[in-house]
Design a protein around this motif. Sequence first.
Motif, PDB file in Angstrom:
ATOM      1  N   ILE A  43       0.842  -1.327   0.101  1.00 59.92           N
ATOM      2  CA  ILE A  43       0.038   0.063   0.061  1.00 59.92           C
ATOM      3  C   ILE A  43       1.039   1.183   0.108  1.00 59.92           C
ATOM      4  O   ILE A  43       1.700   1.669   1.022  1.00 59.92           O
ATOM      5  CB  ILE A  43      -0.963  -0.055   1.294  1.00 59.92           C
ATOM      6  CG1 ILE A  43      -1.733  -1.146   1.372  1.00 59.92           C
ATOM      7  CG2 ILE A  43      -1.663   1.447   1.287  1.00 59.92           C
ATOM      8  CD1 ILE A  43      -2.234  -1.534   2.635  1.00 59.92           C
ATOM      9  N   ASN A  44       0.577   2.032  -1.030  1.00 57.59           N
ATOM     10  CA  ASN A  44       1.412   3.333  -1.235  1.00 57.59           C
ATOM     11  C   ASN A  44       0.775   4.418  -0.366  1.00 57.59           C
ATOM     12  O   ASN A  44      -0.375   4.824  -0.739  1.00 57.59           O
ATOM     13  CB  ASN A  44       1.686   3.674  -2.498  1.00 57.59           C
ATOM     14  CG  ASN A  44       2.527   4.916  -2.767  1.00 57.59           C
ATOM     15  OD1 ASN A  44       2.838   5.706  -1.831  1.00 57.59           O
ATOM     16  ND2 ASN A  44       2.700   5.121  -3.973  1.00 57.59           N
ATOM     17  N   GLU A  45       1.191   4.772   0.797  1.00 54.84           N
ATOM     18  CA  GLU A  45       0.573   5.733   1.676  1.00 54.84           C
ATOM     19  C   GLU A  45       1.378   7.268   1.491  1.00 54.84           C
ATOM     20  O   GLU A  45       0.890   8.058   2.322  1.00 54.84           O
ATOM     21  CB  GLU A  45       0.637   5.306   3.076  1.00 54.84           C
ATOM     22  CG  GLU A  45      -0.136   4.114   3.458  1.00 54.84           C
ATOM     23  CD  GLU A  45      -0.075   3.489   4.744  1.00 54.84           C
ATOM     24  OE1 GLU A  45      -1.145   2.794   5.147  1.00 54.84           O
ATOM     25  OE2 GLU A  45       0.618   3.740   5.537  1.00 54.84           O
ATOM     26  N   SER A  46       2.027   7.462   0.419  1.00 49.83           N
ATOM     27  CA  SER A  46       2.698   8.373   0.426  1.00 49.83           C
ATOM     28  C   SER A  46       1.783   9.732   0.010  1.00 49.83           C
ATOM     29  O   SER A  46       2.076  10.935   0.750  1.00 49.83           O
ATOM     30  CB  SER A  46       3.691   8.389  -0.808  1.00 49.83           C
ATOM     31  OG  SER A  46       4.442   7.300  -0.806  1.00 49.83           O
ATOM     32  N   ARG A  47       0.740   9.551  -0.352  1.00 50.27           N
ATOM     33  CA  ARG A  47      -0.230  10.853  -0.575  1.00 50.27           C
ATOM     34  C   ARG A  47      -0.644  11.336   0.905  1.00 50.27           C
ATOM     35  O   ARG A  47      -1.331  12.478   0.680  1.00 50.27           O
ATOM     36  CB  ARG A  47      -1.245  10.365  -1.407  1.00 50.27           C
ATOM     37  CG  ARG A  47      -2.095   9.357  -0.838  1.00 50.27           C
ATOM     38  CD  ARG A  47      -3.819   9.464  -1.350  1.00 50.27           C
ATOM     39  NE  ARG A  47      -4.546   9.027  -0.482  1.00 50.27           N
ATOM     40  CZ  ARG A  47      -5.141   9.660   0.485  1.00 50.27           C
ATOM     41  NH1 ARG A  47      -4.884  10.785   0.572  1.00 50.27           N
ATOM     42  NH2 ARG A  47      -6.209   9.148   1.130  1.00 50.27           N
ATOM     43  N   GLU A  56       6.732   7.820  -4.323  1.00 47.48           N
ATOM     44  CA  GLU A  56       6.687   6.381  -3.499  1.00 47.48           C
ATOM     45  C   GLU A  56       7.832   6.549  -2.357  1.00 47.48           C
ATOM     46  O   GLU A  56       8.731   5.945  -2.543  1.00 47.48           O
ATOM     47  CB  GLU A  56       6.991   5.342  -4.846  1.00 47.48           C
ATOM     48  CG  GLU A  56       6.043   5.237  -5.924  1.00 47.48           C
ATOM     49  CD  GLU A  56       6.315   4.424  -6.786  1.00 47.48           C
ATOM     50  OE1 GLU A  56       5.770   3.201  -6.592  1.00 47.48           O
ATOM     51  OE2 GLU A  56       7.205   4.471  -7.651  1.00 47.48           O
ATOM     52  N   THR A  57       7.370   6.897  -1.460  1.00 53.94           N
ATOM     53  CA  THR A  57       8.117   7.159  -0.284  1.00 53.94           C
ATOM     54  C   THR A  57       7.771   6.584   1.156  1.00 53.94           C
ATOM     55  O   THR A  57       8.538   6.200   1.825  1.00 53.94           O
ATOM     56  CB  THR A  57       8.391   8.819   0.091  1.00 53.94           C
ATOM     57  OG1 THR A  57       7.058   9.537   0.155  1.00 53.94           O
ATOM     58  CG2 THR A  57       9.030   9.417  -0.958  1.00 53.94           C
ATOM     59  N   HIS A  58       6.356   6.331   1.157  1.00 63.00           N
ATOM     60  CA  HIS A  58       5.512   5.741   2.468  1.00 63.00           C
ATOM     61  C   HIS A  58       4.912   4.630   2.048  1.00 63.00           C
ATOM     62  O   HIS A  58       3.916   4.742   1.273  1.00 63.00           O
ATOM     63  CB  HIS A  58       4.838   6.786   2.942  1.00 63.00           C
ATOM     64  CG  HIS A  58       5.830   8.060   3.605  1.00 63.00           C
ATOM     65  ND1 HIS A  58       6.433   8.975   2.709  1.00 63.00           N
ATOM     66  CD2 HIS A  58       5.926   8.445   4.913  1.00 63.00           C
ATOM     67  CE1 HIS A  58       6.826   9.826   3.437  1.00 63.00           C
ATOM     68  NE2 HIS A  58       6.604   9.670   4.550  1.00 63.00           N
ATOM     69  N   PHE A  59       5.292   3.456   2.771  1.00 71.66           N
ATOM     70  CA  PHE A  59       4.620   2.207   2.359  1.00 71.66           C
ATOM     71  C   PHE A  59       3.916   1.500   3.793  1.00 71.66           C
ATOM     72  O   PHE A  59       4.803   1.424   4.472  1.00 71.66           O
ATOM     73  CB  PHE A  59       5.255   1.460   1.304  1.00 71.66           C
ATOM     74  CG  PHE A  59       5.480   1.715  -0.076  1.00 71.66           C
ATOM     75  CD1 PHE A  59       4.621   1.529  -1.199  1.00 71.66           C
ATOM     76  CD2 PHE A  59       6.658   2.364  -0.332  1.00 71.66           C
ATOM     77  CE1 PHE A  59       4.808   1.825  -2.187  1.00 71.66           C
ATOM     78  CE2 PHE A  59       6.756   2.815  -1.663  1.00 71.66           C
ATOM     79  CZ  PHE A  59       5.783   2.652  -2.489  1.00 71.66           C
TER      80      PHE A  59
END
Length: 123
Positions: A43-47, A56-59
């Motif tokens: 899950i890409n939580e970057s937003r 694409e920095t927080h997953f």
Amino acid sequence: QIQTKMATAVGFRRFLHQAAGIVQQDIQKLLTLRFEPVHLEVINESRMHAVPPGSETHFKVVVVSQAFEGQNLVQRHRAVNETLANHLKSGVHALSIVAKTPAQWQTSAAVPASPACLGGGKH
């Protein structure tokens, strides 16, 4: 059979309606090769954070694998971190890990919601 979801968190888990980024795809590939999971979510939580759109920095990863049998939580997290070490050194700023055995997943498939961002320009 592996169940996978490439998703962006929006307070709840949902399927992504757009193509996953290259980092997200590589994380899925690496975790699949290492753990042969019966269930995997990347899950890409970057937003949810103070980063440019499309980052694409927080997953968050949810990995359910027999490979975790007999390992405590720290050992499981270390194994996931080791698998993704190159990404953690080169751009992935944050990684939330849910690592369970298939029996644990069958008992509870709950995935905790991620906290709101408190860093950068978000506060």
